[in-house]
Design a protein around this motif. Structure first.
Motif, short mmCIF file in Angstrom:
data_model
loop_
_atom_site.label_atom_id
_atom_site.label_comp_id
_atom_site.label_asym_id
_atom_site.label_seq_id
_atom_site.Cartn_x
_atom_site.Cartn_y
_atom_site.Cartn_z
N ALA A 148 0.84 -1.19 0.00
CA ALA A 148 0.00 0.00 0.00
C ALA A 148 0.88 1.24 0.00
N ILE A 149 0.26 2.37 -0.38
CA ILE A 149 1.01 3.62 -0.49
C ILE A 149 0.32 4.70 0.33
N LEU A 150 1.08 5.40 1.15
CA LEU A 150 0.63 6.61 1.82
C LEU A 150 1.28 7.79 1.11
N LEU A 151 0.46 8.68 0.59
CA LEU A 151 0.96 9.84 -0.15
C LEU A 151 0.65 11.08 0.69
N PRO A 171 -4.08 -1.53 -7.90
CA PRO A 171 -5.38 -0.85 -7.98
C PRO A 171 -5.36 0.46 -7.21
N PRO A 172 -6.16 1.45 -7.62
CA PRO A 172 -6.19 2.75 -6.94
C PRO A 172 -6.52 2.65 -5.46
N GLY A 181 -10.13 6.94 -7.80
CA GLY A 181 -10.62 5.87 -6.96
C GLY A 181 -9.77 5.56 -5.75
N CYS A 182 -8.89 6.49 -5.38
CA CYS A 182 -8.03 6.31 -4.20
C CYS A 182 -8.75 6.80 -2.95
N ALA A 183 -8.29 6.35 -1.80
CA ALA A 183 -8.80 6.85 -0.52
C ALA A 183 -8.13 8.18 -0.20
N GLU A 219 -5.83 -2.88 6.93
CA GLU A 219 -6.72 -3.53 5.97
C GLU A 219 -6.00 -3.86 4.66
N GLN A 220 -5.12 -2.96 4.25
CA GLN A 220 -4.42 -3.17 2.98
C GLN A 220 -3.34 -4.23 3.07
#
Length: 228
Positions: free
Chosen positions: A4-7, A167-168, A189-191, A225-226
Motif C-alpha cells: 500500500a502507499i501513503l501519499l 489498484p487505486p 478511486g483512491c482513498a 486492511e491493505q
C-alpha cells in the motif's frame, strides 16, 4: 512490490508553522505604496488569525495561498510574487523560520508495517526540501520525496507512477488542500484523508480530521486492511 502507499502533502500536513508566510507577505507587500502595503499585511494577518476580512482571502487554502491571492487583488506582478516565494523558501531551507512536524509523526510512520510505501509530494521547490526535512527530523522517512509537483494537474501522473499496476484502492492521499492533494486521488478511486484546518468541510474525503494527529488511528486501520 509493496502492499500500500501513503501519499503525504508537505505544507500544512507534515510541515507546520506560518512564520515564513508572514515574511513572504512582507516581501510581496513591499512592492506596493505604503497605504496598500498596510492594507495587504493587515488582510494577511487577519487570515492567519482565522478571521479573513477580504474576498480574496476568505477561502484561501493556507497562509501562502493567501499571499498569492492578495498579490492578485493588489496588482503585484506574478513574477515579483514568485521571486518572493522562492526567496522565502530558500530562507526556510536555511533555517530562518520556525517550522515543526506533527507530534509523533516520525514514530507513527515507523510503527507501520515495512511493506507500506510512504511518499511526500509537494509543489514546494524540490531544492528546499532536503534541509527542511532534516530540521524536522523527517529525513530518511519517505521512500519518495517529490518537489515541484505541479499539483493538482501534476498529481495524476505521480499517482499513476506510484501505483504502477496496483489498484487505486491501495493508495491513501493525505493533505489539507482538497483541490491540490485530494481531488485528483478521488477521481482515480483512491482513498483520501483531509486535514481541515479552517472548518471547511469537503464531503468527498474518505475521512476528515482537524489535524494529522487526529487521523493517525484511521491511517493505521487503513494500512492494516491493505496489508492483511
Amino acid at each position: 512490490m509493496k502492499d500500500a502507499i501513503l501519499l503525504f502533502d508537505y505544507d500544512g500536513t507534515v510541515r507546520l508553522g506560518s512564520e515564513h508566510a508572514t515574511h513572504y507577505a512582507r516581501l510581496v507587500a513591499g512592492r506596493l505604496d505604503p497605504e496598500d502595503e498596510r492594507a495587504f499585511l493587515s488582510a494577511h494577518a487577519a487570515f492567519v488569525a482565522g478571521k479573513p476580512t477580504t474576498a480574496s482571502t476568505f477561502d484561501a487554502y493556507d497562509a501562502d495561498n493567501a499571499v498569492r491571492r492578495l498579490a492578485g487583488e493588489f496588482g503585484v506582478p506574478e513574477s515579483d510574487r514568485h521571486d518572493a516565494y522562492i526567496e522565502t523558501r530558500e530562507l526556510m531551507a536555511a533555517g530562518k523560520f520556525q517550522i515543526w512536524a506533527p507530534k509523533g509523526f516520525r514514530e507513527f510512520i515507523w510503527s507501520l508495517p515495512r511493506s507500506v510505501e510512504v511518499a511526500l509530494v509537494t509543489n514546494a521547490p524540490g531544492a528546499s526540501l532536503g534541509p527542511a526535512l532534516e530540521r524536522l527530523e523527517l529525513d530518511g522517512l519517505f521512500d519518495h520525496v517529490i518537489g515541484d509537483a505541479g499539483k493538482p494537474e501534476g498529481l495524476d501522473a505521480i499517482i499513476d507512477e506510484l501505483l504502477e499496476e496496483r489498484p487505486p484502492a491501495q493508495l491513501l492521499s493525505i493533505g489539507d488542500i482538497p483541490r491540490n492533494d485530494l481531488a485528483p486521488a478521488v477521481e482515480r478511486g483512491c482513498a483520501t484523508a483531509y486535514i481541515d484546518h479552517y472548518g471547511r468541510p469537503w464531503p468527498d474525503a474518505t475521512v476528515t480530521g482537524a489535524s494529522l494527529e487526529e487521523l493517525y488511528p484511521f491511517i493505521h486501520r487503513w494500512v492494516t486492511e491493505q496489508t492483511a
